[in-house]
Structure formats: structure tokens, C-alpha cells
Design an enzyme around this catalytic site. Structure first.
Site, PDB file in Angstrom:
ATOM      1  N   ASP A  61       2.181  15.139   1.155  1.00 38.93           N
ATOM      2  CA  ASP A  61       1.151  16.156   1.438  1.00 38.93           C
ATOM      3  C   ASP A  61       0.346  15.846   2.699  1.00 38.93           C
ATOM      4  OD1 ASP A  61       0.380  13.995  -0.376  1.00 38.93           O
ATOM      5  OD2 ASP A  61      -1.645  14.819  -0.220  1.00 38.93           O
ATOM      6  N   ARG A 106      -6.574   0.558   7.533  1.00 37.57           N
ATOM      7  CA  ARG A 106      -5.147   0.266   7.679  1.00 37.57           C
ATOM      8  C   ARG A 106      -4.635   0.768   9.028  1.00 37.57           C
ATOM      9  NH1 ARG A 106      -4.225   2.664   1.740  1.00 37.57           N
ATOM     10  NH2 ARG A 106      -4.773   0.819   0.550  1.00 37.57           N
ATOM     11  N   THR A 123      -9.696  -4.903   0.108  1.00 42.08           N
ATOM     12  CA  THR A 123     -10.660  -5.443   1.068  1.00 42.08           C
ATOM     13  C   THR A 123     -11.459  -4.353   1.776  1.00 42.08           C
ATOM     14  OG1 THR A 123      -8.947  -5.392   2.760  1.00 42.08           O
ATOM     15  CG2 THR A 123      -9.220  -7.461   1.556  1.00 42.08           C
ATOM     16  N   LYS A 168       2.272   2.191  -5.066  1.00 43.56           N
ATOM     17  CA  LYS A 168       3.056   1.738  -6.229  1.00 43.56           C
ATOM     18  C   LYS A 168       2.314   1.995  -7.534  1.00 43.56           C
ATOM     19  CE  LYS A 168       3.307  -2.359  -4.375  1.00 43.56           C
ATOM     20  NZ  LYS A 168       2.830  -2.107  -3.010  1.00 43.56           N
ATOM     21  N   ASP A 192       0.814  -1.224   0.000  1.00 45.35           N
ATOM     22  CA  ASP A 192       0.000   0.000   0.000  1.00 45.35           C
ATOM     23  C   ASP A 192       0.846   1.271   0.000  1.00 45.35           C
ATOM     24  OD1 ASP A 192      -2.252  -1.655   0.216  1.00 45.35           O
ATOM     25  OD2 ASP A 192      -2.056  -1.701   2.391  1.00 45.35           O
ATOM     26  N   GLU A 193       2.028   1.223  -0.557  1.00 43.23           N
ATOM     27  CA  GLU A 193       2.896   2.401  -0.572  1.00 43.23           C
ATOM     28  C   GLU A 193       2.514   3.383  -1.676  1.00 43.23           C
ATOM     29  OE1 GLU A 193       4.042  -0.709  -0.961  1.00 43.23           O
ATOM     30  OE2 GLU A 193       5.393  -1.204   0.708  1.00 43.23           O
ATOM     31  N   GLN A 224       2.421  -5.914  -3.167  1.00 40.69           N
ATOM     32  CA  GLN A 224       2.699  -6.029  -1.728  1.00 40.69           C
ATOM     33  C   GLN A 224       3.978  -5.227  -1.407  1.00 40.69           C
ATOM     34  OE1 GLN A 224       1.857  -9.333  -3.374  1.00 40.69           O
ATOM     35  NE2 GLN A 224      -0.131  -8.373  -3.127  1.00 40.69           N
ATOM     36  N   ALA A 254      -7.528  -0.946  -0.704  1.00 46.00           N
ATOM     37  CA  ALA A 254      -8.134  -0.892  -2.038  1.00 46.00           C
ATOM     38  C   ALA A 254      -8.746  -2.239  -2.425  1.00 46.00           C
ATOM     39  CB  ALA A 254      -7.090  -0.481  -3.074  1.00 46.00           C
ATOM     40  N   GLY A 281      -3.990  -4.194  -4.743  1.00 43.25           N
ATOM     41  CA  GLY A 281      -5.007  -3.237  -5.186  1.00 43.25           C
ATOM     42  C   GLY A 281      -4.282  -1.966  -5.543  1.00 43.25           C
ATOM     43  N   HIS A 282      -4.084  -1.745  -6.829  1.00 43.82           N
ATOM     44  CA  HIS A 282      -3.312  -0.586  -7.262  1.00 43.82           C
ATOM     45  C   HIS A 282      -4.262   0.505  -7.756  1.00 43.82           C
ATOM     46  CE1 HIS A 282       0.467  -3.304  -7.728  1.00 43.82           C
ATOM     47  NE2 HIS A 282       0.133  -3.071  -6.490  1.00 43.82           N
TER      48      HIS A 282
HETATM   49  P1  IMP Z   1      -2.468 -12.713   1.447  1.00 42.26           P
HETATM   50  O1  IMP Z   1      -1.477 -12.110   0.497  1.00 42.26           O
HETATM   51  O2  IMP Z   1      -3.886 -12.493   1.007  1.00 42.26           O
HETATM   52  O3  IMP Z   1      -2.158 -14.146   1.752  1.00 42.26           O
HETATM   53  O4  IMP Z   1      -2.350 -11.928   2.837  1.00 42.26           O
HETATM   54  C1  IMP Z   1      -1.200 -12.048   3.677  1.00 42.26           C
HETATM   55  C2  IMP Z   1      -0.876 -10.710   4.332  1.00 42.26           C
HETATM   56  O5  IMP Z   1      -0.428  -9.800   3.339  1.00 42.26           O
HETATM   57  C3  IMP Z   1      -2.056 -10.024   5.029  1.00 42.26           C
HETATM   58  O6  IMP Z   1      -1.566  -9.329   6.162  1.00 42.26           O
HETATM   59  C4  IMP Z   1      -2.542  -9.031   3.998  1.00 42.26           C
HETATM   60  O7  IMP Z   1      -3.208  -7.933   4.588  1.00 42.26           O
HETATM   61  C5  IMP Z   1      -1.228  -8.617   3.373  1.00 42.26           C
HETATM   62  N1  IMP Z   1      -1.367  -8.157   1.986  1.00 42.26           N
HETATM   63  C6  IMP Z   1      -1.493  -8.903   0.873  1.00 42.26           C
HETATM   64  N2  IMP Z   1      -1.561  -8.128  -0.225  1.00 42.26           N
HETATM   65  C7  IMP Z   1      -1.442  -6.870   0.198  1.00 42.26           C
HETATM   66  C8  IMP Z   1      -1.401  -5.617  -0.482  1.00 42.26           C
HETATM   67  O8  IMP Z   1      -1.467  -5.511  -1.714  1.00 42.26           O
HETATM   68  N3  IMP Z   1      -1.263  -4.525   0.308  1.00 42.26           N
HETATM   69  C9  IMP Z   1      -1.147  -4.617   1.654  1.00 42.26           C
HETATM   70  N4  IMP Z   1      -1.164  -5.746   2.328  1.00 42.26           N
HETATM   71  C10 IMP Z   1      -1.319  -6.879   1.611  1.00 42.26           C
END
Ligand code: IMP
Length: 429
Positions: free
Chosen positions: A334, A306, A302, A16, A13-14, A225, A300, A40-41
Site C-alpha cells: 500500500d 530507517r 530504538t 515479520k 524490519d520486514e 532480524q 520499533a 521489535g515486532h
Molecule cells: P545488534 O543486533 O544490536 O548487535 O545490532 C547489529 C545490527 O543489526 C545493527 O545494524 C542493528 O541496527 C541491526 N539490527 C538488529 N536487530 C534488528 C532488527 O530487529 N531490525 C533491524 N535491524 C536490526
């Protein structure tokens, strides 16, 4: 020609998607190499928001071809829906602009159900997965019983692959978790139908990538991720099931390390995390709440809230080591406007001992207490600034303190969600 890898330096969630979309202006290829639709981009162009989970973030730039490499796990239903969405909005006119590897592994409804059932069964120890079936699909890949995208195009292989999995998957669902079984015949028909819809997009992505690199094209690898969700280098077991670090490009896209030129680490100007696991600079008080509200920190994918906290140099230095960053992109600067002082964690104390290094075990990490430096804040709205020198002095001081401590130049700064709210201090691509 440049081959640039862009990866998350924190827990995902940086931002990207926003940076990749902006860099994709100069890209010939944009390549996803790991993860799946757990990502989720979010892309905002001229105020219009597009959220992508599988299709690479180069899709909104008409020139770039977008590859989904063999290291990605593909939910074919999600991919079909996403292709339909970008086609309907006019971003995708030619199927040749989206290519998915026939070797990528498929996520089936069994994987989704098992992901949810297993994380529920972990109770207090839940990882808080996105419930998209990512872990179970990667498990099947490593166990050599997975279904690949190419299998969807061949009824015989698909039937064999579904039958190979049915008894075991349904046994776990019904007998271990008390869930309903999934009908193998209906699933076979559904996957076959999705395969037909995807046929025009399935390709040997490794060849396309090799030809582009040989032709001196610009290739942008888009990580999903982040470093600390990496299965080997992250905060295990609170991680995702793939390698998210820059090195994963080599296996996940099929390219040798000698062909990568630059690695861009993307970080927020503060820190967030979704799901369980340690997070030393988390602020569970008013500060974290302020960041979450101002930064609109909801997932984005689920929609989950955060967890929020301050920027952590120990985290970024470790990320710089394991990824080999050549540049940093600092997002959401910002959001920090309006703070009298901006806390920046420069070191940790673990069991009374001062450390600048990321510890080896999760237990030590759980005991880490951040030591903050308080930098002077700024009150101006910086979202309209387009040149680095026009930023308030204290905002520049913050940026320069970060780059001095991480020992990587901050070449990109984002001061708002729109594509054009991006300051490049150096052309990196
Ligand atoms: P999984 O990738 O669905 O197996 O989730 C494993 C962990 O990675 C959980 O803590 C998720 O919240 C986190 N996670 C997976 N994908 C993302 C992402 O795109 N952004 C932030 N956290 C993520």
C-alpha cells in the site's frame, strides 16, 4: 501438520510480527529461535498496537503456545516486563502459554554496557547496534563463560557465574572504556530476583516442540532480524551476532532439518535498513524520504530513522538461495500507491560488470550500482482490498514481476498494518 519457518528476506524490519500474528491463528506453537530484544515486532489488532521484543508474536492469538528457544539471548528484565505487559492487557492468562528454555543465554547489564561502549569506540566504523547487549552475550556463550536462564533459578550456580565474569567485565568497562563498574553483589541479587519471577515460565522447550511435531500440530518458527543481518550470510561486519536464516531454526530451537516443511521469506515491497553497512538501492533523495514518511520508517526498538530505498531482486534472490524459500510475503504494498513509476532493481553493475548474483565481499557490495526497471505505478488506495484480483492491474503486475524474477511465489500480500489487512493467495499454514 505443518512446520513453517518465517524469516526476514532483507535487513530486518520486514514486518515479520504482523505476518506471524496473522499466521498464528492456525498455529499451535510459535517459536523464537535466535536474536533477542534487538527485535521489535509490531502487532496491530483492531487498531490496538503491541510491540514485542522477546515474547513470540503468537501471544495475541489465545490458542498458541509461545516458545523462546535455546538459541535466543534473553534479557530477563525485559522478559519479565514483557510478560507483565501482555498479562495486564489480557493476552496472557496462563503461564503455560509462554515457555522459555533454561538453556537460553542471559543478557546482563554488563553486556548492555559493553555493547554500547564498544560500538561508541568504533567511531566511524560503528555498526550502529541496538545497544541491547546482544553481541557481548553471544560472545560469552561461544567463549563458554555465559550465564544461562537455568542458572537464574539456582543461587549457587548464579553466584559462581557472576563471579566468573565480574573481574574481567569490570576491567574492560573501567580501564578500556572509562565507564563505571557494575557491582557484582547487586547484580547477583537482581538476577536472582528476576529468576524467581521467571521460574514459572522456564521449561525444556525442545521437548515441548518434539511432542507437538509428533502429535501433528502446526508449528510456526518466528525469525528475528533478517537474512542480510545474519552473522555468516549477511553484510559482515554490519550484521547482528546470530544466524537469522531459516537453517538457524535447527540449532536455535532444537529440531532436525527433515521436520521443516515450508520456509516463508518476508520482504517489504521496498527496502529499509537501520544502522551502518552497504545498501545498494538506498535512495538518499526525495524518493527515500517519501518512502520513510509514508511508510513511517522508524525503528520499533530504538526509534531510529530507517534508511529507505527500492526493492532489490539481487538481494531477494540471494535470500531465496540461503533460506530455501517456498513462499514470499510482500509487505507494505500500500505504501507504493501514488508513484507514477515504481523502480525495481533487477541487477547490479560492479566495476563495470553486470551481475545478478550477490558478491562474495563487502568491498564489491559497496561498489554495486543497481540497474532499475521502471514498472508502471498505481494511484488507488489499496488498503481496503481483501482479494488479490481486486488489486489495481499495475499493483498485480508489480507482484507478478517480483515473483517471476525471484522465482518464488508471492503467496501473502500485506496492504496495511492491521491483522486483517492481509491477502492470502494460497493457504500456506
Ligand atoms: P545488534 O543486533 O544490536 O548487535 O545490532 C547489529 C545490527 O543489526 C545493527 O545494524 C542493528 O541496527 C541491526 N539490527 C538488529 N536487530 C534488528 C532488527 O530487529 N531490525 C533491524 N535491524 C536490526
Amino acid at each position: 501438520m505443518t512446520a513453517l519457518v518465517a524469516v526476514g528476506a532483507q535487513w530486518g524490519d520486514e514486518g515479520k510480527g504482523k505476518i506471524v500474528d496473522s499466521l498464528a491463528l492456525s498455529a499451535d506453537l510459535v517459536v523464537r529461535f535466535q536474536g533477542g530484544n534487538n527485535a521489535g515486532h509490531t502487532l496491530i489488532v483492531d487498531g490496538q498496537k503491541t510491540v514485542l521484543h522477546l515474547v513470540p508474536s503468537g501471544i495475541l492469538q489465545q490458542r498458541a503456545v509461545n516458545l523462546i528457544g535455546p538459541g535466543v539471548v534473553v534479557d530477563p528484565k525485559v522478559l519479565v516486563e514483557e510478560i507483565e505487559k501482555v498479562t495486564a492487557q489480557g493476552a496472557l492468562r496462563d503461564p503455560a502459554r509462554v515457555r522459555v528454555s533454561g538453556r537460553a543465554h542471559v543478557i546482563t547489564p554488563w553486556h548492555v554496557a559493553l555493547d554500547k561502549a564498544r560500538d561508541e569506540a568504533r567511531r566511524e566504523g560503528a555498526i550502529g547496534t541496538t545497544g541491547r547487549g546482544i553481541g557481548p552475550s553471544y560472545e560469552d556463550k561461544v567463549a563458554r563463560r555465559g550465564i544461562r536462564v537455568a542458572d537464574l533459578l539456582d543461587a549457587e550456580s548464579l553466584r559462581a557465574a557472576v563471579d566468573r565474569n565480574a573481574a574481567e567485565k569490570n576491567r574492560e568497562l573501567t580501564q578500556v572504556h572509562g565507564w563505571e563498574p557494575i557491582d557484582a553483589d547487586a547484580l547477583f541479587e537482581e538476577l536472582l530476583d528476576l529468576g524467581q519471577k521467571l521460574e514459572a515460565y522456564v521449561d525444556h522447550t525442545g521437548r515441548i516442540l518434539d511432542q507437538a511435531l509428533r502429535a501433528g500440530k502446526n508449528v510456526l518458527f518466528e525469525g528475528a532480524q533478517g537474512t542480510f543481518l545474519d552473522i555468516d550470510h549477511g553484510t559482515y561486519p554490519y550484521v547482528t551476532s546470530s544466524n537469522c536464516v531459516a537453517g538457524a531454526v535447527c540449532t536455535g530451537a532444537g529440531v532436525g532439518p527433515t521436520r521443516i516443511d515450508q520456509v516463508l521469506g518476508i520482504t517489504k515491497a521496498y527496502t529499509t535498513r537501520v544502522g551502518g553497512g552497504p545498501f545498494p538501492t538506498e535512495d538518499e533523495g526525495a524518493g527515500g524520504q517519501w518512502l520513510g514518511e509514508k511508510g513511517l520508517e522508524f525503528g520499533a526498538t530504538t526509534g531510529r530513522k530507517r534508511r529507505c530505498g527500492w526493492l532489490d531482486i539481487v538481494v531477494l534472490r540471494e535470500a531465496a538461495i540461503v533460506n530455501g524459500f517456498t513462499s514470499l510475503a510482500l509487505n507494505k504494498l500500500d505504501i507504493l500507491s501514488g508513484l507514477a513509476e515504481v523502480p525495481l532493481a533487477c541487477a547490479w553493475r560492479i566495476d563495470g560488470k553486470l551481475t545478478y548474483d550477490f558478491p562474495m565481499t563487502l568491498q564489491e557490495l559497496t561498489r554495486a550500482e543497481p540497474i532499475y526497471e521502471a514498472l508502471p505505478g498505481w494511484s488507488e488506495d489499496i488498503s481496503g482490498v481483501r482479494e488479490y484480483d481486486r488489486l489495481p492491474d499495475n499493483a498485480r503486475r508489480y507482484v507478478e514481476r517480483v515473483e517471476a524474477l525471484v522465482e518464488v511465489p508471492v503467496d501473502v500480500i500485506s496492504i496495511g498494518p492491521d491483522r486483517d489487512q492481509t491477502i492470502y493467495r494460497r493457504t500456506i499454514f
